[in-house]
Design an enzyme around this catalytic site. Sequence first.
Site, PDB file in Angstrom:
ATOM      1  CB  CYS A 168     -33.272  20.525   3.868  1.00  0.00           C
ATOM      2  SG  CYS A 168     -33.013  22.181   4.236  1.00  0.00           S
ATOM      3  NE  ARG A 219     -32.084  14.985   6.005  1.00  0.00           N
ATOM      4  CZ  ARG A 219     -31.005  14.534   5.047  1.00  0.00           C
ATOM      5  NH1 ARG A 219     -30.612  13.019   5.257  1.00  0.00           N
ATOM      6  NH2 ARG A 219     -30.323  15.111   4.180  1.00  0.00           N
ATOM      7  CD1 TRP A 276     -29.079  23.780   8.560  1.00  0.00           C
ATOM      8  CD2 TRP A 276     -29.563  22.677  10.415  1.00  0.00           C
ATOM      9  NE1 TRP A 276     -28.039  23.706   9.710  1.00  0.00           N
ATOM     10  CE2 TRP A 276     -28.516  23.135  10.702  1.00  0.00           C
ATOM     11  CE3 TRP A 276     -30.457  22.129  11.400  1.00  0.00           C
ATOM     12  CZ2 TRP A 276     -27.849  22.943  12.091  1.00  0.00           C
ATOM     13  CZ3 TRP A 276     -29.866  21.904  12.586  1.00  0.00           C
ATOM     14  CH2 TRP A 276     -28.612  22.254  12.957  1.00  0.00           C
ATOM     15  CG  ASN A 316     -31.645  18.577   1.297  1.00  0.00           C
ATOM     16  OD1 ASN A 316     -30.734  19.661   1.758  1.00  0.00           O
ATOM     17  ND2 ASN A 316     -31.136  17.186   1.433  1.00  0.00           N
ATOM     18  N   GLY A 317     -30.378  21.497  -0.309  1.00  0.00           N
ATOM     19  CA  GLY A 317     -29.108  21.909  -0.966  1.00  0.00           C
ATOM     20  C   GLY A 317     -29.063  23.580  -1.072  1.00  0.00           C
ATOM     21  CD  GLU A 331     -11.319  18.686  18.200  1.00  0.00           C
ATOM     22  OE1 GLU A 331     -11.514  19.590  19.091  1.00  0.00           O
ATOM     23  OE2 GLU A 331     -12.537  18.094  17.953  1.00  0.00           O
ATOM     24  CE  LYS A 388     -14.137  15.334  19.468  1.00  0.00           C
ATOM     25  NZ  LYS A 388     -14.196  16.677  19.397  1.00  0.00           N
ATOM     26  CD  GLU A 436     -15.355  15.546  23.454  1.00  0.00           C
ATOM     27  OE1 GLU A 436     -14.639  15.441  22.333  1.00  0.00           O
ATOM     28  OE2 GLU A 436     -16.140  16.135  23.548  1.00  0.00           O
ATOM     29  CG  HIS A 496      10.607  24.303  27.520  1.00  0.00           C
ATOM     30  ND1 HIS A 496      12.038  24.634  27.644  1.00  0.00           N
ATOM     31  CD2 HIS A 496      10.308  24.464  26.110  1.00  0.00           C
ATOM     32  CE1 HIS A 496      12.500  25.118  26.510  1.00  0.00           C
ATOM     33  NE2 HIS A 496      11.650  24.983  25.509  1.00  0.00           N
ATOM     34  CE  LYS A 520     -23.238  17.932  19.154  1.00  0.00           C
ATOM     35  NZ  LYS A 520     -22.035  17.736  18.622  1.00  0.00           N
TER      36      LYS A 520
HETATM   37  C1  F6R Z   1     -16.229  18.508  21.947  1.00  0.00           C
HETATM   38  C2  F6R Z   1     -17.123  19.237  21.962  1.00  0.00           C
HETATM   39  C3  F6R Z   1     -17.353  20.520  22.879  1.00  0.00           C
HETATM   40  C4  F6R Z   1     -17.760  21.600  22.419  1.00  0.00           C
HETATM   41  C5  F6R Z   1     -18.048  23.031  23.358  1.00  0.00           C
HETATM   42  C6  F6R Z   1     -18.708  24.213  22.700  1.00  0.00           C
HETATM   43  O1  F6R Z   1     -16.427  17.342  21.074  1.00  0.00           O
HETATM   44  O2  F6R Z   1     -18.430  19.056  21.276  1.00  0.00           O
HETATM   45  O3  F6R Z   1     -16.076  20.642  23.353  1.00  0.00           O
HETATM   46  O4  F6R Z   1     -17.078  22.064  21.095  1.00  0.00           O
HETATM   47  O5  F6R Z   1     -18.824  22.484  24.351  1.00  0.00           O
HETATM   48  O6  F6R Z   1     -19.679  23.956  22.064  1.00  0.00           O
HETATM   49  P1  F6R Z   1     -20.418  24.643  20.972  1.00  0.00           P
HETATM   50  O7  F6R Z   1     -19.582  24.699  19.676  1.00  0.00           O
HETATM   51  O8  F6R Z   1     -21.744  24.250  20.628  1.00  0.00           O
HETATM   52  O9  F6R Z   1     -20.447  26.093  21.755  1.00  0.00           O
END
Ligand code: F6R
Length: 599
Positions: free
Chosen positions: A2, A27, A75, A99-100, A475, A479, A482, A498, A594
């Site tokens: 929020c 935000r 939010w 907010n909180g 992961e 990262k 990407e 292997h 995103k």
């Molecule tokens: C990696 C990333 C993507 C998402 C994937 C799923 O940094 O952001 O791999 O994790 O596209 O997205 P959500 O979690 O929104 O279903």
Amino acid sequence: MCGIVGYIGSKDIKKILLEGLKELEYRGYDSAGIAILQNNELKIYKAVGKLENLINKTKDLKTEGFGIGIGHTRWATHGKPTELNAHPHMGEYSYVVHNGIIENFKEIKKELNDVRFISQTDTEVIVHLFEKYLQDLNDPLKAFKATIDRLQGAYAILLITKADPSKIFFAKKGSPLIVGRDGEEIYFASSDAPLIGHAKEVHYLDDGEWGYAQLGEVVVYHGDRAIDLDFKPLTLNKELAQKGGYRFFMEKEIYEQSDVITETMMGRIKDEEIEFEELDQEFLHGIHSIKICACGTSYHAGLSGSYLIEKLARIPVMCEIASEFRYKEPILQKETLFVVISQSGETADTLEALKMAKDAGLKTLAICNVDNSSIVRLADRTILTRAGIEKGVASTKAFTTQLMVLWMLALYLAQQKGIDPKKISRELEAMRKTPQALKVDPDLHERIRRLSKRYLHGHGFFFIGRDIFYPLALEGALKLKEISYLHAEGYPAGEMKHGPIALADPELFTIALMPKNLLYEKTKSNVEELSARDSTICAISPVAFELADDFIKVQNADHYMLEYYEMAVALQILAMEIAIRLGNDVDMPRNLAKSVTVE
Ligand code: F6R
């Protein structure tokens, strides 16, 4: 997350509040509202969805002349994004924005048994509690102090009341709140951005500070003691202000994790047990196994969660990639709980997998960051991660908060199964230390920044780990891929021999996750095998490893999950620093979006 704004003065209040809320859009929010007290008349406007809706609703409102006002972007964390749940929340003659999370709101609600609550939020108790104390004490400042003394959890609060119509009462604990001034005029906001162009100087309120403001005066207390204010000139760069001074949203989000995880846990860790108001015994009745389905980073959180649930609750768990799951003609059995994980709640593959499970009559649970998203609306139950909006395309805080929900879920299920309370207690002790493990140590950041220069070329990276550190390796590799566009793979450390070990040479970089508390010796042997074949080794561990070419030391080594969290941060920073050196756009890497709403 929020956002809140406030204003006291003679400029057009509506304009100042709405423009302020606009600056807080970054935000994330799902509804917004403002309340204005002018000429002893209170006016309130709320709207669900975009700020444009609120702007449209208030288009005929005229607010020239002196007045006070508060505003909020919400939010959702408790209760759906509806107008009733949007802030400001009202009593009979007072309004509040918050907010909180108020952890003890249920207890307070019970006490206020003669009050008719109209929202599902935790916030509404604040304004009713204030009016009750005002009746008893007949002094708004004392009533406000009595109110905040009762609140447990995190808050930034602004409250206005007809009982004292020239003042804004405020309090801060855990959530950000800034007070600014320009001559007589007073401004409040959750971050610098809305204040730029208005306030000349600002005081960043500290936790525990509270008080009141009126035209030309701000009075701040800590406990019962009035404190001296420390006003500083305000930065003039809006973009920098939105990023909280960090270079990228991703960096801000990495640094935010320590605070955000506290919100994920809030109200869910009670003394010696985990409580989820979202779950109950009836919902879980008859469940013998769990299937987790997700994509990308959320899949990595899910896979990590599958290790935790099996370890702690001894329930069989399968974790699957949603895009694979959909077309494999999966066998779905009614005694399986179907869990989907998604930051956005809109990922097409995950949503389709969820539909399949629902069609097959399974009970479904979503772990999600966005209330009212498609996945949340479809699932039977949802546990929100409360990470706030994530702007960087590369997921960071969404991942660590998802994992926290899964860890808590594992313990919750362990409790239901009557697993040894001592074991649960040990986990809870570690869980409470997670914010510390996620706190970025500036020295560590600097060390990773410096060593990152050695990892800009070469023919690839292997991130390796065992057990739950294998999904973390996945992961870490994701990262890096990407945002640096370098080739990286996550691999189970024990599987290298292997096949992939054939690639080993000095130009192959191994990022080795070597926790002290989980299979250290086993992982060490695997890393030694790679070192013997001349791979360049970067070890991340609490234990110094003599064969490592580079060493990133982990400080939180009381429990494997604390090592996990600290390593997660180190991997995020490593990826980001390599990407920065390569000159890439960290927040918006090429070819990525995103939210992936296509198959
Ligand atoms: C990696 C990333 C993507 C998402 C994937 C799923 O940094 O952001 O791999 O994790 O596209 O997205 P959500 O979690 O929104 O279903």
